[in-house]
Design an enzyme around this catalytic site. Structure first.
Site, PDB file in Angstrom:
ATOM      1  N   ASP A 182       0.860  -1.179   0.000  1.00 46.14           N
ATOM      2  CA  ASP A 182       0.000   0.000   0.000  1.00 46.14           C
ATOM      3  C   ASP A 182       0.903   1.238   0.000  1.00 46.14           C
ATOM      4  O   ASP A 182       2.132   1.130  -0.162  1.00 46.14           O
ATOM      5  CB  ASP A 182      -1.006  -0.043   1.166  1.00 46.14           C
ATOM      6  CG  ASP A 182      -0.364   0.142   2.533  1.00 46.14           C
ATOM      7  OD1 ASP A 182       0.872   0.281   2.611  1.00 46.14           O
ATOM      8  OD2 ASP A 182      -1.115   0.159   3.538  1.00 46.14           O
ATOM      9  N   CYS A 215       2.951  -3.239   4.125  1.00 45.93           N
ATOM     10  CA  CYS A 215       2.121  -2.100   4.525  1.00 45.93           C
ATOM     11  C   CYS A 215       2.867  -1.380   5.648  1.00 45.93           C
ATOM     12  O   CYS A 215       4.079  -1.521   5.778  1.00 45.93           O
ATOM     13  CB  CYS A 215       0.708  -2.534   4.908  1.00 45.93           C
ATOM     14  SG  CYS A 215       0.585  -3.669   6.307  1.00 45.93           S
ATOM     15  N   THR A 242       2.636  -1.776   8.987  1.00 46.85           N
ATOM     16  CA  THR A 242       3.058  -2.709  10.043  1.00 46.85           C
ATOM     17  C   THR A 242       3.245  -4.142   9.555  1.00 46.85           C
ATOM     18  O   THR A 242       3.805  -4.959  10.283  1.00 46.85           O
ATOM     19  CB  THR A 242       1.982  -2.763  11.138  1.00 46.85           C
ATOM     20  OG1 THR A 242       0.748  -3.184  10.518  1.00 46.85           O
ATOM     21  CG2 THR A 242       1.788  -1.405  11.802  1.00 46.85           C
ATOM     22  N   GLY A 243       2.715  -4.480   8.414  1.00 50.78           N
ATOM     23  CA  GLY A 243       2.653  -5.871   7.946  1.00 50.78           C
ATOM     24  C   GLY A 243       1.435  -6.597   8.480  1.00 50.78           C
ATOM     25  O   GLY A 243       1.107  -7.690   8.012  1.00 50.78           O
ATOM     26  N   GLY A 251      -1.963  -5.610   8.666  1.00 48.85           N
ATOM     27  CA  GLY A 251      -3.147  -5.591   7.806  1.00 48.85           C
ATOM     28  C   GLY A 251      -2.983  -6.514   6.611  1.00 48.85           C
ATOM     29  O   GLY A 251      -3.903  -7.266   6.250  1.00 48.85           O
ATOM     30  N   HIS A 268       9.097 -24.185   8.956  1.00 47.28           N
ATOM     31  CA  HIS A 268       8.085 -24.891   9.763  1.00 47.28           C
ATOM     32  C   HIS A 268       6.668 -24.703   9.219  1.00 47.28           C
ATOM     33  O   HIS A 268       5.848 -25.612   9.344  1.00 47.28           O
ATOM     34  CB  HIS A 268       8.111 -24.387  11.206  1.00 47.28           C
ATOM     35  CG  HIS A 268       9.307 -24.851  11.967  1.00 47.28           C
ATOM     36  ND1 HIS A 268       9.403 -24.753  13.337  1.00 47.28           N
ATOM     37  CD2 HIS A 268      10.473 -25.422  11.557  1.00 47.28           C
ATOM     38  CE1 HIS A 268      10.572 -25.246  13.738  1.00 47.28           C
ATOM     39  NE2 HIS A 268      11.246 -25.638  12.676  1.00 47.28           N
ATOM     40  N   ASN A 269       6.363 -23.537   8.704  1.00 47.14           N
ATOM     41  CA  ASN A 269       4.985 -23.199   8.325  1.00 47.14           C
ATOM     42  C   ASN A 269       4.747 -23.208   6.816  1.00 47.14           C
ATOM     43  O   ASN A 269       3.620 -22.985   6.382  1.00 47.14           O
ATOM     44  CB  ASN A 269       4.598 -21.823   8.881  1.00 47.14           C
ATOM     45  CG  ASN A 269       4.956 -21.650  10.342  1.00 47.14           C
ATOM     46  OD1 ASN A 269       5.777 -20.807  10.699  1.00 47.14           O
ATOM     47  ND2 ASN A 269       4.380 -22.475  11.203  1.00 47.14           N
ATOM     48  N   ARG A 297       6.956   0.665   8.508  1.00 44.73           N
ATOM     49  CA  ARG A 297       7.113   1.569   9.644  1.00 44.73           C
ATOM     50  C   ARG A 297       7.764   0.860  10.831  1.00 44.73           C
ATOM     51  O   ARG A 297       7.916   1.444  11.901  1.00 44.73           O
ATOM     52  CB  ARG A 297       5.749   2.148  10.048  1.00 44.73           C
ATOM     53  CG  ARG A 297       5.156   3.043   8.964  1.00 44.73           C
ATOM     54  CD  ARG A 297       3.729   3.448   9.255  1.00 44.73           C
ATOM     55  NE  ARG A 297       3.208   4.315   8.196  1.00 44.73           N
ATOM     56  CZ  ARG A 297       1.914   4.512   7.959  1.00 44.73           C
ATOM     57  NH1 ARG A 297       1.003   3.918   8.715  1.00 44.73           N
ATOM     58  NH2 ARG A 297       1.537   5.302   6.971  1.00 44.73           N
ATOM     59  N   HIS A 346       6.191 -31.336  10.566  1.00 46.26           N
ATOM     60  CA  HIS A 346       5.876 -30.013  10.027  1.00 46.26           C
ATOM     61  C   HIS A 346       4.874 -30.125   8.878  1.00 46.26           C
ATOM     62  O   HIS A 346       3.961 -29.316   8.734  1.00 46.26           O
ATOM     63  CB  HIS A 346       7.150 -29.315   9.564  1.00 46.26           C
ATOM     64  CG  HIS A 346       8.077 -28.999  10.692  1.00 46.26           C
ATOM     65  ND1 HIS A 346       7.687 -28.277  11.802  1.00 46.26           N
ATOM     66  CD2 HIS A 346       9.378 -29.333  10.910  1.00 46.26           C
ATOM     67  CE1 HIS A 346       8.703 -28.171  12.640  1.00 46.26           C
ATOM     68  NE2 HIS A 346       9.736 -28.806  12.131  1.00 46.26           N
ATOM     69  N   ARG A 358       1.432 -30.797  10.301  1.00 49.05           N
ATOM     70  CA  ARG A 358       0.830 -29.605  10.905  1.00 49.05           C
ATOM     71  C   ARG A 358       0.354 -28.620   9.852  1.00 49.05           C
ATOM     72  O   ARG A 358      -0.741 -28.040   9.965  1.00 49.05           O
ATOM     73  CB  ARG A 358       1.846 -28.947  11.846  1.00 49.05           C
ATOM     74  CG  ARG A 358       2.089 -29.772  13.090  1.00 49.05           C
ATOM     75  CD  ARG A 358       3.334 -29.366  13.838  1.00 49.05           C
ATOM     76  NE  ARG A 358       3.595 -30.287  14.940  1.00 49.05           N
ATOM     77  CZ  ARG A 358       4.750 -30.393  15.568  1.00 49.05           C
ATOM     78  NH1 ARG A 358       5.786 -29.645  15.207  1.00 49.05           N
ATOM     79  NH2 ARG A 358       4.898 -31.254  16.554  1.00 49.05           N
TER      80      ARG A 358
HETATM   81  C1  RB5 Z   1      -1.876   2.774   6.557  1.00 47.57           C
HETATM   82  O1  RB5 Z   1      -1.830   3.988   7.236  1.00 47.57           O
HETATM   83  C2  RB5 Z   1      -1.699   1.620   7.532  1.00 47.57           C
HETATM   84  O2  RB5 Z   1      -2.805   1.505   8.365  1.00 47.57           O
HETATM   85  C3  RB5 Z   1      -1.447   0.336   6.774  1.00 47.57           C
HETATM   86  O3  RB5 Z   1      -0.326   0.488   5.973  1.00 47.57           O
HETATM   87  C4  RB5 Z   1      -1.151  -0.914   7.587  1.00 47.57           C
HETATM   88  O4  RB5 Z   1      -0.162  -0.670   8.537  1.00 47.57           O
HETATM   89  C5  RB5 Z   1      -2.292  -1.628   8.149  1.00 47.57           C
HETATM   90  O5  RB5 Z   1      -2.129  -2.696   8.749  1.00 47.57           O
END
Ligand code: RB5
Length: 154
Positions: free
Chosen positions: A8, A66, A68-69, A71, A99-100, A110, A135, A138
């Site tokens: 994104d 994204c 945080t990864g 979403g 493993h997965n 971020r 593995h 599972r």
């Molecule tokens: C976008 O601002 C932010 O919410 C998105 O990139 C992500 O971190 C969501 O999980």
């Protein structure tokens, strides 16, 4: 190995950084977007990438980025056949493969800087799924979630 990449707006710059590096390494990249820092909704990108990845006939993995990864991983794991792991360092990324049998790596732009992201991606790409039966058993049970309950818990 074909790599599907998507981000994104928050992950766009990191996607471009990693894409350039991976192209230099000889990977074939399918970039599903986004292509600028215009605001974009991460579920749309995850939906697009995972739809293409599960249809791919060649060996392929995905990278979704994204802020945080989180979403991206929530969205990607909605699709049957996708095992998306949100990892911020190489140990988790390697174990997600070993493993997965994770087939999508999610990164938080971020959370990690470019060099840590690169090391995390390298660990993900150079590690294969363990041949060990436990593995494989599972991971095969993951497909049962949402359907019949598995009977074994060991
Ligand atoms: C976008 O601002 C932010 O919410 C998105 O990139 C992500 O971190 C969501 O999980």
């Amino acid at each position: 190995m074909i790599l599907y990449m998507g981000a994104d707006h928050a992950g766009y710059a990191l996607k471009e950084f990693l894409k350039n590096y991976l192209l230099q390494q000889g990977y074939e990249i399918v970039d599903v977007g986004v292509y600028s820092e215009e605001p974009a909704d991460y579920p749309d990108v995850a939906h697009k990438l995972t739809a293409q990845l599960v249809q791919e006939e060649q060996p392929a993995l995905g990278i979704l980025i994204c802020g945080t990864g989180i979403g991206m991983s929530i969205a990607a794991n909605k699709r049957l056949g996708i095992r998306a792991a949100n990892a911020s360092e190489p140990v988790s990324a390697a174990l997600a493969r070993e493993h997965n049998n994770a087939n999508v790596l999610c990164l938080g732009a971020r959370v990690v800087g470019p060099e840590l992201a690169r090391a995390t991606v390298e660990a993900f790409l150079r590690t294969g799924f363990s041949p060990e039966e436990r593995h494989r058993r599972r991971v095969s049970k993951l497909e049962l979630i949402g359907g019949e309950s598995p009977s074994r818990t060991d």
